[in-house]
Design an enzyme around this catalytic site. Structure first.
Site, short mmCIF file in Angstrom:
data_model
loop_
_atom_site.label_atom_id
_atom_site.label_comp_id
_atom_site.label_asym_id
_atom_site.label_seq_id
_atom_site.Cartn_x
_atom_site.Cartn_y
_atom_site.Cartn_z
N SER A 137 19.92 24.43 20.60
CA SER A 137 20.07 23.63 21.70
C SER A 137 21.53 23.04 21.66
CB SER A 137 18.92 22.72 21.97
OG SER A 137 19.21 21.72 23.01
N TYR A 150 13.72 15.18 19.49
CA TYR A 150 14.11 16.47 19.99
C TYR A 150 15.25 16.93 19.22
CZ TYR A 150 15.23 20.50 22.78
OH TYR A 150 15.69 21.63 23.19
#
Length: 252
Positions: A137, A150
């Protein structure tokens, strides 16, 4: 005609994983599909052009990972390509991030891909060929509010990619990450719903806010991410990279 290497795609039931599996299959790869939901995996298999294995598994279980790769070895002699796509996202203010939330993010986004790489790479080294691609990501490159766990998990998995790439350089095995921004996937739908619930915005307003985070003003498509994965599979000179697919938001 020689068969192309077999590929394993985790999180293949929908979204990015489905798009990657369909792309690899269209290019002639035999594709082993894994995720928790068998129905979604069979829907992905129906979209694939060639031979598939449908292997439901909980990717957070080391025993399930071993069974997954053993099944591929038994059927096809092993995997020449691994796309570690399975992941999850949750948000919370840092001071409200519980130990359980923290552990979930690391288990799914960091420990599970590490275990998959550890399990698949010996066979690749024996054959002198392998392509490992982790879907990370842009949160592996920068921090944002409310995603401490995250972002930590994605920063961590990029470290696994870079270290593995350095360790296996020269063996015929490459290890790269693809780092998308916000992608039009069911996971982003969940993010949109959470933003709408937390802020009082409409879902359309929440989705527009995510699109606006990217300089091109739109969400990334799953096929754009799959295209970056394909580049990592076909280009042996790419190794240890975190390729951003985010409309220009992170320049590196």
């Amino acid at each position: 005609m020689d068969l192309k290497p077999a590929a394993v795609v985790t999180g293949a039931g929908r979204g990015i994983g489905r798009a990657v599996a369909v792309k690899l299959s269209a290019e002639g790869y035999r594709v082993a599909l894994t995720a928790r939901g068998e129905d979604e995996l069979r829907a992905t298999a129906a979209l694939c052009a060639g031979e598939t294995l449908v292997l439901p598994a909980d990717i957070t279980s080391s025993e399930a990972i071993d069974r997954l790769f053993t099944a591929v070895e038994d059927a096809w002699g092993g995997a020449g390509v691994l796309v570690a796509n399975a992941g999850a996202g949750e948000s919370a203010p840092l001071v409200k991030t519980t130990d359980e939330h923290w552990a979930r993010m690391l288990e799914v986004n960091l420990t599970a891909p590490f275990r998959c790489v550890r399990r698949v790479v010996p066979g690749m080294l024996d054959r002198g060929y392998g392509r490992i691609v982790v879907i990370a990501s842009v949160a592996a490159k920068r921090g944002e509010p409310y995603i401490t766990a995250y972002a930590a998990s994605k920063h961590g998995v990029l470290g696994v990619v870079r270290s593995a790439a350095a360790e296996f350089a020269g063996t015929g095995v490459t290890v790269n990450a693809v780092c998308p921004g916000y992608v039009a996937t069911p996971m982003t739908d969940q993010t949109v719903a959470a933003i709408a619930d937390r802020t009082g915005r409409t879902p359309a307003q929440a989705r527009a806010a995510l699109a606006a985070k990217q300089p091109n003003g739109r969400l990334v498509t799953v096929d754009e991410v799959a295209g970056a994965v394909w580049l990592c599979v076909t280009n042996a000179a790419l190794n240890g990279q975190g390729i951003n697919v985010d409309g220009g938001g992170v320049q590196s």
